[in-house]
Design an enzyme around this catalytic site. Structure first.
Site, short mmCIF file in Angstrom:
data_model
loop_
_atom_site.label_atom_id
_atom_site.label_comp_id
_atom_site.label_asym_id
_atom_site.label_seq_id
_atom_site.Cartn_x
_atom_site.Cartn_y
_atom_site.Cartn_z
N SER A 11 0.83 -1.21 0.00
CA SER A 11 0.00 0.00 0.00
C SER A 11 0.86 1.25 0.00
CB SER A 11 -0.89 0.00 1.24
OG SER A 11 -1.50 1.27 1.35
N HIS A 36 -1.35 -0.98 -4.13
CA HIS A 36 -2.61 -0.69 -3.44
C HIS A 36 -2.69 0.81 -3.12
CE1 HIS A 36 -5.93 -2.10 -0.75
NE2 HIS A 36 -5.56 -1.11 0.05
N MET A 40 -9.34 7.89 1.00
CA MET A 40 -10.15 8.18 2.20
C MET A 40 -10.77 9.56 2.07
SD MET A 40 -7.59 6.80 5.17
CE MET A 40 -6.63 5.31 4.97
N MET A 71 -12.36 4.06 0.49
CA MET A 71 -12.97 4.18 1.82
C MET A 71 -13.72 5.51 1.83
SD MET A 71 -9.77 2.66 3.99
CE MET A 71 -8.64 2.93 2.63
N MET A 140 -11.17 -6.64 5.83
CA MET A 140 -10.37 -5.71 6.65
C MET A 140 -9.94 -6.43 7.92
SD MET A 140 -9.95 -2.86 5.01
CE MET A 140 -8.98 -2.14 6.34
N GLY A 145 -8.91 3.21 7.95
CA GLY A 145 -8.70 4.63 8.20
C GLY A 145 -7.26 5.03 8.46
N GLY A 147 -2.92 3.47 8.56
CA GLY A 147 -1.93 2.42 8.48
C GLY A 147 -1.34 2.19 9.86
N GLY A 148 -0.59 1.11 10.00
CA GLY A 148 0.18 0.87 11.22
C GLY A 148 -0.62 0.39 12.42
N GLY A 179 -4.56 -4.85 6.50
CA GLY A 179 -4.41 -4.23 7.81
C GLY A 179 -3.59 -5.04 8.79
N GLY A 180 -2.44 -4.49 9.17
CA GLY A 180 -1.63 -5.12 10.21
C GLY A 180 -0.97 -6.42 9.79
N GLY A 200 1.12 -2.17 4.25
CA GLY A 200 1.62 -0.81 4.19
C GLY A 200 2.88 -0.66 5.02
N SER A 201 2.71 -0.55 6.34
CA SER A 201 3.86 -0.24 7.19
C SER A 201 4.90 -1.34 7.21
CB SER A 201 3.39 0.10 8.60
OG SER A 201 2.48 -0.85 9.07
#
Ligand code: DX5
Ligand code: ZN
Length: 221
Positions: A11, A36, A40, A71, A140, A145, A147-148, A179-180, A200-201
């Site tokens: 992402s 990705h 938002m 989103m 999800m 909403g 990242g991280g 997510g995560g 992402g992160s």
């Protein structure tokens, strides 16, 4: 022995937007399957990120499929613009529209693949009527909403449910989770039936991103 391949959709949200072109290049050179993009609107989720122009401006610089995660409220009013900007996959949240079937159909009419996302608090049964027309289902694994955030392990059961439903009912959607995601949970997700991991992160924290994706592939074997 690995039965099927795990695909990756890093992402852009985990990267530095002031160097967006370089971050996109880093995703491609790591050997990812998709890029990705998290859109938002400050209403469906509290943060605001970017609109279709960001995607349109980056489109000429990559051959990767752009996996665009909306989103936003009333996505039906915006999907055409994102398809024209170059999105290959457009994801809309089941919770964001009263017209889910129409919106997924519209995405296909615009020439993109359609994907339906569900928040951690939304059951698979809520999207059961649209499973026959979905190209992807995005589960999800955090609340959307930011990242991280910390992975919510209970969401993996929905991936198992979607995997068994597609086998029982003959659906062809791929299952994506977002997510995560990282080293600690990739095996659980893959064993649950995951096809595409959004990261992402954890992806952008790595200096050697190609080695990281290879390590994740090893972990699921
Ligand atoms: C969260 C976004 C995610 C985000 C994931 O709302 O949909 O795509 O970039 O970031 P990590 O991997 O850091 O949870
Ligand atoms: Zn996302």
């Amino acid at each position: 022995m690995k039965e099927r391949s795990l695909m990756f959709s890093p992402s852009m949200l985990g990267g530095d937007f002031s160097r967006a072109g370089e971050e996109l290049e880093a995703i491609a050179s790591a050997g990812a399957d998709y890029a990705h993009f998290d859109v938002m609107d400050g209403s469906f989720v509290p943060e605001i990120t970017f609109g279709s122009k960001f995607i349109k401006d980056l489109r000429p610089y990559s051959e990767l499929v752009f996996d665009v995660h909306l989103m936003i409220e009333r996505p039906e009013e915006h999907v055409r613009r994102f398809a024209e900007a170059g999105a290959g996959i457009i994801t809309v949240h089941a919770e964001s529209t009263r017209h889910l079937w129409r919106t997924l159909t519209l995405i296909k009419e615009c020439g993109a693949e359609c994907s339906v996302a569900i928040n951690p608090g939304t059951p698979v049964s809520f999207i059961e009527p649209v499973l026959p027309i979905a190209d992807y289902v995005l589960v999800m694994t955090v609340n959307p909403g930011w990242g991280g955030q910390r992975f919510i392990p209970e969401c993996a059961a929905k991936i198992e449910e979607l995997d068994s439903r597609r086998r029982d009912d003959g659906h062809s959607y791929l299952i994506e989770a977002d997510g995560g995601i990282g080293r600690s949970n990739i095996k659980l997700l893959y064993d649950s039936g995951l096809d595409v991991a959004v990261m992402g992160s954890s992806f952008f924290a790595e200096d050697d991103k190609a080695a990281y994706l290879s390590e994740l592939e090893e972990l699921v074997q």
